[in-house]
Design an enzyme around this catalytic site. Sequence first.
Site, mmCIF file in Angstrom:
data_model
loop_
_atom_site.group_PDB
_atom_site.id
_atom_site.type_symbol
_atom_site.label_atom_id
_atom_site.label_comp_id
_atom_site.label_asym_id
_atom_site.label_seq_id
_atom_site.Cartn_x
_atom_site.Cartn_y
_atom_site.Cartn_z
ATOM 1 N N GLU A 79 88.108 44.768 55.874
ATOM 2 C CA GLU A 79 87.744 43.974 54.693
ATOM 3 C C GLU A 79 88.290 42.547 54.756
ATOM 4 O O GLU A 79 88.280 41.835 53.749
ATOM 5 C CB GLU A 79 88.235 44.659 53.405
ATOM 6 C CG GLU A 79 87.690 46.034 53.151
ATOM 7 C CD GLU A 79 86.165 46.109 52.994
ATOM 8 O OE1 GLU A 79 85.495 45.057 53.060
ATOM 9 O OE2 GLU A 79 85.674 47.229 52.805
ATOM 10 N N HIS A 98 92.931 45.414 47.482
ATOM 11 C CA HIS A 98 91.739 46.255 47.326
ATOM 12 C C HIS A 98 92.206 47.701 47.377
ATOM 13 O O HIS A 98 92.757 48.138 48.385
ATOM 14 C CB HIS A 98 90.739 45.972 48.448
ATOM 15 C CG HIS A 98 89.742 47.076 48.644
ATOM 16 N ND1 HIS A 98 89.019 47.616 47.610
ATOM 17 C CD2 HIS A 98 89.354 47.748 49.756
ATOM 18 C CE1 HIS A 98 88.235 48.575 48.072
ATOM 19 N NE2 HIS A 98 88.422 48.683 49.374
ATOM 20 N N HIS A 100 91.521 52.045 46.134
ATOM 21 C CA HIS A 100 90.525 53.080 45.832
ATOM 22 C C HIS A 100 91.036 53.960 44.699
ATOM 23 O O HIS A 100 90.789 55.165 44.691
ATOM 24 C CB HIS A 100 90.265 53.937 47.065
ATOM 25 C CG HIS A 100 89.628 53.217 48.205
ATOM 26 N ND1 HIS A 100 89.266 53.834 49.377
ATOM 27 C CD2 HIS A 100 89.268 51.914 48.355
ATOM 28 C CE1 HIS A 100 88.727 52.946 50.210
ATOM 29 N NE2 HIS A 100 88.730 51.776 49.611
ATOM 30 N N HIS A 161 82.982 52.225 45.464
ATOM 31 C CA HIS A 161 84.012 51.940 46.468
ATOM 32 C C HIS A 161 85.428 51.894 45.879
ATOM 33 O O HIS A 161 86.276 52.688 46.269
ATOM 34 C CB HIS A 161 83.640 50.606 47.134
ATOM 35 C CG HIS A 161 84.415 50.279 48.355
ATOM 36 N ND1 HIS A 161 84.003 49.345 49.280
ATOM 37 C CD2 HIS A 161 85.609 50.724 48.820
ATOM 38 C CE1 HIS A 161 84.890 49.264 50.254
ATOM 39 N NE2 HIS A 161 85.876 50.081 49.988
HETATM 40 P P1 13P Z 1 90.888 49.173 56.648
HETATM 41 O O1 13P Z 1 91.796 50.278 57.112
HETATM 42 O O2 13P Z 1 90.177 48.504 57.806
HETATM 43 O O3 13P Z 1 91.613 48.189 55.773
HETATM 44 O O4 13P Z 1 89.724 49.798 55.780
HETATM 45 C C1 13P Z 1 90.014 50.535 54.629
HETATM 46 C C2 13P Z 1 89.015 50.326 53.543
HETATM 47 O O5 13P Z 1 89.306 50.695 52.423
HETATM 48 C C3 13P Z 1 87.719 49.696 53.778
HETATM 49 O O6 13P Z 1 87.107 49.358 52.572
#
Ligand code: 13P
Length: 217
Positions: A79, A98, A100, A161
Amino acid sequence: MKDYLEFREEVCRYAKKMYQAGFVTGSAGNISLRVPDEDNRYVITPTSVPYETLTPEQVVVVDREGDLALDLDYGPSVETPMHLAVYQARADVNAVIHSHAVFSTVMAVLRKPIPPIVEELVVYVGDEVRVAEYASAGSDDLAKFAVQALRENAAILLANHGNLCVGKNLLKAFNLCALVEKAAHIYIECLQLGKFTLLPDEVVEAEKEMYKVMKNM
Ligand code: 13P
């Protein structure tokens, strides 16, 4: 050659905080920091390294094109384009997270914004928490849609996402992630219980003005 270790330590520390808070599992999500007073250097979590075993030495440094600025065996997060697009668009932003986090992601899957339901949300986000148009993880379109949805605000949801929270520093971005997740949780509980009431319009407008003042503090 500079090793930017103090910034890599800070990113590693917040990456572990994000993991311990339960906002991510395994190696999902990513965190970055703009190096102050440097010629376009950004510190970002490496791709696919589990937070549990992450060390500051594994955290990478990139230039504004996303190319590695330190010779390491680890690649930058997929990202990176999204993080860099935010830094390009927003001179006031020095940290991007970012995650989740589950309740944020429920809202992101519903593709519904988190409305102004609790007092502090708009003060710290700038508005409701909007949803960026869907694009697949790591794509340039995701970077573009994230910046479009974010505008001058501090947090958005990424469709199907997770969330994206930005701030003047990592502490602010991290606290914002926690606030957005809490608001998403409260909103989902309210939806299940039925009727709920939004904050009055004049309060929301006043809070938007407070955000503009507080954003740079
Ligand atoms: P990375 O491990 O490359 O940061 O990817 C994790 C992710 O959440 C992609 O959206």
